[in-house]
Design an enzyme around this catalytic site. Structure first.
Site: not given
Length: 421
Positions: A207, A337
């Site tokens: 990430e 999400k």
């Protein structure tokens, strides 16, 4: 704009930021407007997430191929969706759910369904010649989210020995989103210098955050605070810290094991109470394993009036699970999400349920990302005030931040930066 219908659906296999296959869908409308959407995938996956459809052919992308999903979109699903009214998002999403016919989207895959769902919304916004955030949120969409920036990666997001998955900086003291990104960038680059001085590696994880081999979690906090202060900022005033613990990844036989220690649920909650007192931590995500119901109730009772307690694996963007958490006083914030549930409509319903019950909402990326920026628009559309989309490196992370910078410019004087959570 009446009777603008879906004219064609075309799917193909592309690669995500980790080099694994994922799906990109292009929708073309009867007015020749077209839009594309691509779908991310997680490394740390909740047990109750909607199911991705993968090929499971070990001789092809080690089993991670998505050609089955692509073929389904280009045949069965596409045939049933073509000619539907583009501006009726809920009807299209319900049709996609019906085509799948399972309670976890395991037949055609949440990845197949979501790619179509998001592409339809983008095409509809383009048809109306307005940005996606405005199409979804109307004229009230104007809050730019505070970013929870994953500055050091651990757990399943990095090849290092850190047990906790994400160590985040939260620039709540900024005056604008643009200011928040500038401040965070300065801290990010100062942190790199400090890590080098301490002879830690500065490779980045999935990430975009640094992934040093630091054994002690508290040393990570100290180093990040040092980077904040050496950048000319103050903790609590300008920045605070957040953690994604991903506790399910080290929970076994009703015990939590990390940093060479083994904790009972009660001992782990006491550990969190201690670090929250010692450090400027204002957000804990998945501090307890998703199946440890008593642990969730305990930590919410002990810390829920002091800091943000975020459920990710606990809720997986599922209204039924969110309602259960609300009814049982578990967590006070929900991570959203879209690929955990599979359609835009279900995603928006989950957000509305959380907001109606005064739970904070954080829009989130996944560890395996694409350059798709839909979550940036959803965050502004629903005025949720928080977003997690990685660090300030790797273009698939920066694409979301750059889109938010663009949205802030579009909103001009109407834009409001969330600031404190």
């Amino acid at each position: 704009m009446a009777n603008v219908k879906i004219n064609n659906i075309s799917a193909r296999q592309i690669l995500d930021s980790r080099g694994y296959p994922t799906i990109e869908v292009q929708i073309t409308l009867s007015n020749n407007v077209f839009a594309k959407a691509s779908i991310p995938s997680g490394a740390s996956v909740g047990k109750f997430e909607a199911v991705e459809l993968r090929d499971h052919d070990t001789n092809y992308y080690h089993g991670y191929g998505v050609t089955k999903a692509v073929n389904l979109i280009n045949s069965e699903i596409g045939q049933k969706i073509i000619k539907l009214e583009t501006l009726d998002q809920e009807k299209i999403d319900n049709a996609l759910i019906e085509i799948d016919g399972t309670n976890n989207k395991s037949r055609v895959g949440a990845n197949s369904i979501l790619a179509i769902s998001l592409a339809v919304a983008k095409a509809a916004a383009s048809t109306l010649n307005i940005p996606l955030y405005q199409y979804l949120g109307g004229i009230t969409a104007k809050i730019l989210p505070t970013p929870l920036i994953n500055i050091i990666n651990g757990g399943m997001h990095a090849d290092n020995n850190l047990d906790f998955q994400e160590f985040m900086i939260i620039p709540h003291g900024a005056n604008s989103f643009e200011d928040a990104i500038r401040m965070s960038s300065e801290v990010f680059h100062t942190l790199k210098k400090i890590l080098k001085q301490k002879q830690y590696n500065t490779n980045v994880g999935d990430e975009g955050g640094f992934a040093p081999n630091i054994k002690d979690n508290t040393e990570v906090f100290d180093i990040i605070i040092d980077a904040i202060e050496k950048s000319g900022y103050k903790v609590y005033k300008d920045f605070s810290l957040g953690l994604d613990v991903a506790a399910s990844t080290f929970y076994k036989n009703e015990k939590y094991k990390f940093s060479d220690y083994q904790f009972s649920t009660h001992e782990l909650v006491e550990y969190y109470k201690n670090i929250v007192t010692q450090y400027p931590i204002i957000s804990l995500e998945d501090p307890i394993a998703e199946e440890d119901t008593l642990g969730w109730k305990m930590i919410t009772k002990e810390l829920g009036d002091k800091i943000q307690i975020v459920g990710d694996d606990l809720f997986v963007t599922n209204c039924k699970l969110i309602k259960n958490g609300i009814d049982n006083n578990m967590a006070n914030a929900v991570l959203i999400k879209p690929n955990q549930i599979g359609t835009l409509t279900e995603t928006l319903n989950a957000i509305r349920l959380a907001q109606k019950n005064n739970y904070n909402v954080i829009l989130s990326h996944r560890s395996g990302e694409t350059n798709d920026t839909t979550i940036s628009h959803i965050a502004v559309a629903v005025n949720c005030g928080q977003i997690k989309t990685g660090s300030l490196s790797r273009s698939e992370r920066l694409a979301k931040y750059n889109e938010l910078l663009y949205i802030e410019k579009l909103l001009n004087t109407s834009a409001i930066y969330q600031g404190m959570l």
